[in-house]
Write an enzyme that holds these catalytic residues in place. Structure first.
Site, PDB file in Angstrom:
ATOM      1  N   GLN A 221       0.761  -1.119  -0.019  1.00 34.92           N
ATOM      2  CA  GLN A 221      -0.014  -0.053   0.002  1.00 34.92           C
ATOM      3  C   GLN A 221       0.843   1.309  -0.042  1.00 34.92           C
ATOM      4  OE1 GLN A 221      -2.844  -2.182   3.293  1.00 34.92           O
ATOM      5  NE2 GLN A 221      -3.335   0.006   2.915  1.00 34.92           N
ATOM      6  N   ARG A 368      -8.881  -0.385   7.934  1.00 38.56           N
ATOM      7  CA  ARG A 368      -9.762   0.364   7.315  1.00 38.56           C
ATOM      8  C   ARG A 368     -10.009   1.534   8.324  1.00 38.56           C
ATOM      9  NH1 ARG A 368     -14.167  -1.518   3.061  1.00 38.56           N
ATOM     10  NH2 ARG A 368     -14.535   0.707   1.923  1.00 38.56           N
ATOM     11  N   CYS A 369      -9.134   2.070   8.809  1.00 34.36           N
ATOM     12  CA  CYS A 369      -9.502   3.289   9.696  1.00 34.36           C
ATOM     13  C   CYS A 369      -8.146   4.164   9.998  1.00 34.36           C
ATOM     14  CB  CYS A 369      -9.755   2.864  11.158  1.00 34.36           C
ATOM     15  SG  CYS A 369      -8.390   2.552  12.282  1.00 34.36           S
ATOM     16  N   GLU A 738     -12.916   4.975   4.988  1.00 37.72           N
ATOM     17  CA  GLU A 738     -12.899   4.273   5.927  1.00 37.72           C
ATOM     18  C   GLU A 738     -14.188   4.451   6.886  1.00 37.72           C
ATOM     19  OE1 GLU A 738      -9.026   5.385   6.872  1.00 37.72           O
ATOM     20  OE2 GLU A 738      -8.280   3.786   5.777  1.00 37.72           O
TER      21      GLU A 738
END
Ligand code: CDP
Length: 784
Positions: A221, A368-369, A738
């Site tokens: 990523q 996802r945060c 997110e």
């Protein structure tokens, strides 16, 4: 500076562009596992069956004798090259391959390289490791007990305590609690879970002895950050490293850290001079790569009798597993957990977090945060609901009484964040209206009379996304900004290269739309490229919903630089001064004479064929954007569910999600992001836990135990939006990817607790399985 409303910027084209670039690889697809290079060989990990054990001996002879086996690498081998340990993203260190002892089940012990993956796996079975079991520490609450084993013998501090971190005004908060007539509290666990991307982690490391160049095809990523870290740790000159991150089958934070498998593949390729592929199995991914959450939290609210909140006090124990491999800015040992005051106007707050080691896989990653904000949002939304229940005030009304008001923005929280913009009541009202709240409450009352269990749960969350600013945010010391480079070709078509890296969020479409919006070049004429460090400008990658706030902004800024140059060329072509020109997307025209115009395509052609004297040829620009602040998207989610009294089974009947991410680039992509994030939130609330038995054996190490929601379990999501632009973003956008994962767990749990509140239930920890609910019903005498 333009501030567009959502429909306009979205109006530049809603279709999803398919990335058709297969330069990197020849295979069936465009993923790392599709990379097939001549002479490529395969790596396989030998992993520890024990959670805590001393390594007595490793015998690799039998494995080496298996035909087709090329090498077996152990921790001792790596130690000779000073590579047995590597730094984590959070200034701890982590064993690449174990030396001395193992600290969690499935820890990497040896790396076998063979001509095919089956031989590599067979040979791994032949590596003989003798272990001597040691006492295991699983419960983080026991980490600092005098009798607990000290796990990290490599550290000077002979303790399992990693850090104590506190923020806020303790004295003011304690004082507010002393005088407050009402106090509400919750002890809640944000359980250890895993992003479980459908594509596991993996790489192909290809060291070319002739050119001395290392190419690593990586599920990354953050390709540039990984290149720099490979260079610093491995001592390979950075210009000789190329990281290529092709299509990624889901990242969710799991593909931010550097894992031992990557390092071993690189070492093997350097040693053998061959390309080495290492792809994790599903169980390896769940058992050993970065976990998420594992926060054990207590929150207390001080309030008055009308439910007006005064102060918030939070104490948390963070289980980091065997190594502190948290992927978060170094200034924040607990990430953005201090966003725990949420959407509410607290006069005082104090938050403290202690991190400890246990015999579990290392982490924790920002699943996802934005760096631990999911834990924070869950906590505040739970305790606010508990306060409402205690005071018998409707939870929507209690939230309304305490929201930060639109005229208070920019709003500084007592824990130090400055929210850019918000209209929390607007989102709440819209969600209440969409769901038909008043009617639902009446229905619930009727159902309760009949003994039926129906719950309504609200969550009015605030997210914080878009890291930088660079002065505050970094990853392993590398400052967080992000970049875009746009080149307009003579025929008016363009290529846009980015420092971010999509994992399925549709960047190929949305960045092209930004170029279209800013320059008037149709989105279909713009190619977007990410993930190749040899061509893309340096950037920190994609996680924490940072792409739109950073690289999205950089795209607009680079396009504006191009527009400034285009204006000079247009003035030259139209034989007028720049001041006489006006812009509308796609062309410059002479003020008052719109027919005298030059399109961006004509200008681009002139940039290479008819350049005004004194101007450089070409039409391109790069921008490195360091945002002045985070962006703060928000929303209100409402869950309506029914519980089967006989089985404890929960059925989510409705779920309304109203999101506000400022101006939207592509409504369809945003909706897709919301759907995906809500589905993950549902899974966390009801299904997912990486659990350990008392010996440290992983209980959730396969999809048989670690459940992934399918279309059968997933309800219909009803989405809506409000639009409160970010005042500091070039086109008023905030990140969004997110928000649904951050905001939804509390809505689900609040709904379950609401359904059972008349029985005296105040809290149930996630995952709320039917078995858990059934046991609560049994305890309360509802079922026998
Ligand atoms: O960093 P990441 O791409 O995961 O998150 P994001 O910035 O929230 O963007 C997710 C996707 O939604 C991207 O394709 C964005 O361009 C798109 N998006 C949008 O269309 N409008 C917004 N206001 C925010 C994001």
């Amino acid at each position: 500076m333009i501030t567009k409303t959502s429909p306009e910027i979205g109006g530049m084209g809603h279709s999803i562009k398919r990335k058709e670039d297969s330069r990197f690889i020849q295979g069936k697809g465009n993923y790392v596992d599709d990379v097939h290079l001549p002479g490529m060989v395969y790596g396989h990990m030998v992993r520890s069956p024990y959670a805590h054990a001393r390594l007595k001996s490793i015998n690799t002879e039998k494995a080496k004798q298996l035909p087709g086996v090329l090498a077996v690498i152990t921790g001792e081998d790596l130690a000779k090259a000073n590579l047995a340990w590597m730094p984590t993203l959070f200034f701890d260190k982590q064993m690449v391959l174990a030396t001395g002892k193992v600290l969690f089940q499935a820890q990497e012990v040896a790396f076998v390289v063979a001509q095919d993956q089956y031989t590599a796996a067979d040979a791994a079975e032949l590596v003989e490791v003798e272990y001597e079991e040691l006492p295991v520490l699983v419960d983080p609450h026991r980490a600092t007990d005098p009798g607990s084993p000290i796990l990290r013998e490599d550290r000077e501090e002979k303790s399992n305590h990693i850090f104590h971190w506190e923020v806020g005004d303790k004295a003011a908060t304690d004082k507010a609690f002393q005088s407050a007539p009402v106090k509400a509290s919750v002890h809640a666990i944000s359980q250890r879970c895993h992003p479980a991307p459908l594509e596991t982690c993996g790489c192909v490391a290809d060291f070319n002895r002739a050119t001395e160049k290392l190419t690593v095809y990586l599920t990354s990523q953050a390709p540039h950050a990984h290149r720099t870290l490979f260079s610093i740790v491995g001592g390979i000159p950075e210009q000789n490293i190329r990281v290529v991150s092709p299509d990624i089958g889901g990242g969710f934070g799991n593909k931010v850290p550097i894992y031992p498998g990557y390092v071993c593949a690189v070492v093997a390729s350097l040693t053998l001079g061959l390309p080495v592929k290492w792809i994790e199995t599903r169980s390896e991914n769940l058992q050993s790569t970065g976990f998420a959450r594992d926060y054990h939290m207590t929150a207390e609210i001080a309030a008055d009798q009308n439910g007006k909140v005064k102060a918030l006090r939070v104490k948390t124990l963070a289980d980091h597993g065997a190594f502190n491999a948290a992927a978060q800015p170094t200034k924040f040992p607990a990430g953005l957990f201090s966003m725990c005051t949420g959407s509410y106007d607290f006069a005082a707050s104090f938050c403290e977090v202690d991190g400890v080691y246990t015999n579990k896989a290392p982490g924790g990653i920002a699943y996802r945060c934005s760096f631990r904000i999911t834990e924070a949002a869950y906590l505040i939304e739970r305790v606010v609901d508990i306060l409402a229940g205690q005071l018998k005030i409707d939870p929507a009304e209690l939230r309304r009484r305490n929201f930060i008001q639109p005229d208070q923005f920019p709003y500084k929280t007592p824990l130090g964040w400055t929210y850019d913009s918000g209209n929390y009541e607007g989102a709440l009202n819209k969600a209440l209206e969409m769901v038909g709240y008043t009617q639902l409450r009446k229905e619930q009352e009727e159902k309760r009379k009949k003994g039926e269990l129906m719950g309504i749960g609200i969550s009015s969350f605030t997210e914080a996304v878009g890291a930088g600013p660079a002065h505050t945010f970094d990853i392993a010391g590398i400052k967080m900004f992000d970049s875009a480079e746009i080149r307009v070709h003579p025929t008016g078509k363009a290529i846009c290269r980015m420092g971010t890296k999509s994992q399925g969020q549709g960047h190929e479409t949305t960045y092209a739309q930004i170029v279209a919006q800013e320059l008037g070049i149709p989105a279909s004429d713009v190619i977007v490229e990410e993930g190749d460090t040899d061509t893309a400008p340096y950037g920190l990658g994609t996680y924490a919903s940072r792409s739109t706030p950073t690289s999205g902004a950089a795209t607009a800024m680079a396009a504006r630089k191009i527009r400034d140059k285009a204006k000079k060329i247009a003035a030259h072509l139209l034989e007028c001064s720049e001041e006489d020109l006006e812009w509308e997307p796609g062309k410059f025209f002479v003020k008052g004479a719109p027919s005298k115009s030059k399109s961006i395509q004509e200008i681009a052609f002139a940039a290479y064929t008819n350049i005004p004297a004194g101007l450089e040829a070409g039409l391109e620009a790069v921008n490195y954007y360091d945002p002045p602040n985070l962006t703060f998207p928000f929303g209100t989610y409402i869950c309506v569910l029914d519980i089967d009294k006989g089985t404890g089974e929960i059925k989510v009947r409705r779920f309304v999600a109203v999101d506000d991410c400022g101006n939207v680039i592509n409504p369809m992509i945003v909706q897709g992001q919301i759907h995906g994030g809500l589905t993950e939130g549902l899974a966390i609330a009801f299904m997912q836990l990486i659990d350990y038995d008392e010996n440290g054996n992983v209980q959730g190490g396969s999809f048989m135990d670690y459940l992934i929601p399918t279309a059968v379990e997933t309800p219909h999501w009803e989405t809506g939006s409000t639009c409160t632009p970010s005042p500091h973003h070039p086109f008023g956008a905030k990140g969004v990817g997110e928000s649904p994962n951050v905001g939804s767990p509390a809505a689900f749990v609040n709904a379950v607790v609401d359904a059972l509140s008349h029985l005296g239930v105040k809290h149930i920890d996630m995952p709320i399985t039917p078995w858990k609910v059934w046991n609560v019903l049994k305890e309360k005498g509802v079922v026998s």
